[in-house]
Design an enzyme around this catalytic site. Sequence first.
Site, short mmCIF file in Angstrom:
data_model
loop_
_atom_site.label_atom_id
_atom_site.label_comp_id
_atom_site.label_asym_id
_atom_site.label_seq_id
_atom_site.Cartn_x
_atom_site.Cartn_y
_atom_site.Cartn_z
N ARG A 1 54.47 32.19 13.51
CA ARG A 1 54.66 33.15 12.49
C ARG A 1 56.21 33.57 12.34
NH1 ARG A 1 49.89 33.89 14.87
NH2 ARG A 1 47.99 33.77 13.64
N ALA B 1 41.15 30.41 17.47
CA ALA B 1 39.91 29.83 17.81
C ALA B 1 39.24 30.30 19.15
CB ALA B 1 40.41 28.30 17.94
N ARG C 1 39.35 33.25 20.84
CA ARG C 1 38.78 34.34 20.83
C ARG C 1 37.74 34.88 19.85
NH1 ARG C 1 41.58 40.56 19.52
NH2 ARG C 1 39.84 41.89 20.56
N HIS D 1 48.75 22.21 7.90
CA HIS D 1 47.23 22.28 7.12
C HIS D 1 47.16 21.02 6.21
CE1 HIS D 1 46.45 26.65 7.98
NE2 HIS D 1 46.45 26.14 9.13
N SER E 1 43.31 19.58 21.04
CA SER E 1 44.51 20.18 21.21
C SER E 1 45.72 19.68 21.73
CB SER E 1 44.36 21.63 21.48
OG SER E 1 44.35 21.71 23.01
N ARG E 2 46.78 20.28 21.73
CA ARG E 2 48.00 19.42 22.51
C ARG E 2 47.81 19.64 24.05
NH1 ARG E 2 52.87 22.81 20.01
NH2 ARG E 2 51.11 24.44 20.39
N ASP F 1 50.73 35.38 6.12
CA ASP F 1 49.78 35.90 7.38
C ASP F 1 48.69 36.88 7.08
OD1 ASP F 1 48.81 35.04 10.02
OD2 ASP F 1 49.64 37.21 10.45
N LYS G 1 43.32 30.31 7.04
CA LYS G 1 44.39 30.79 5.99
C LYS G 1 45.74 30.83 6.31
CE LYS G 1 44.70 34.76 8.08
NZ LYS G 1 46.21 34.73 8.73
#
Length: 313
Positions: free
Chosen positions: A160, A14, A16, A74, A35-36, A172, A92
């Site tokens: 991941r 988000a 970059r 998601h 965000s957190r 990924d 994705k």
Amino acid sequence: MTVNWGFLGAGWIANRATAPAVRAANNAQLFGVASRDRARSAKFEPQNVYDSYQQLLDDPQIEVVYISLANHQHLEWVTRSLEAGKHVLCEKPLGLNAIEVQKMIECAQRCNQLLVEAVWTRWHPRFKRIAEVVASGEIGELSNIESQFTFKSEMTENYRLDPALGGGALLDIGCYQINAWVALTNGAKDLKINTVERKLGPTKIDLTTDVKATINNQIEAHFISSFDFDAPQKLKIDGRSGSIATESGESFSTWREPSSLRVNDRIEQFYSVDAFVEMIQQVSEQVANNSGWVMPLTDSLRVAQILDQIIAS
């Protein structure tokens, strides 16, 4: 018309890629971020910073929500966003499996909202040209698709690395290659998995997944996705009367750089482009005027089904 975007999540992609794309688009603005970490959200310099995801969804001025949360989040936040009357662009893989993706599609239809999976390479002019050449019949009926997307990364404290959070190389980066299968073979309607080889890491995610398959009873397909070694990305498509292959520029992640494509004995050049900007502009155009190109949800569902098939093999 300028479309107001709200971000759920303020992580690497988000920060970059997607936020700069919204700022660069001629029909979008970054209206808010949640965000957190409020300080991290503020670094995006949006018009508004929210204390919670729900607070952002409660703002009637937000039109499109971009979701870049961990994969296992998601389904929940796509559903909440759609039910809040927002259009959604979600990173994705759209869901952890085809059941989740189907639930999201049904929710979007029920809420009459746009839902798009952010497979940004699908908006890249070079990939669009690959699909165009294949559809034109210039290289004849397809016979083989060979691809590779790998990189070496330690990825400490990263979702991941956690299988429960949807981690692993297949979800990924393997999903990019399966997207190519679906986009170039009319939906890969008939697919048989021939072999699957995996290397598991200490946390039990797949560090490497190597898949061989047969598509539509005539196309031999092979891909490798890996977090475990560095190698050049590759995409080569063979037909009965010719071939296509990516040349300069990474096959699946070329970004803000010139790239090229070999079609039979000629090289086609592509100017430097930011496909994230193309994606944001097209989604915004679809929201504003119903005239932008967005990746079909049928493709998202088919990719998820193939991922399920590979995981079960």
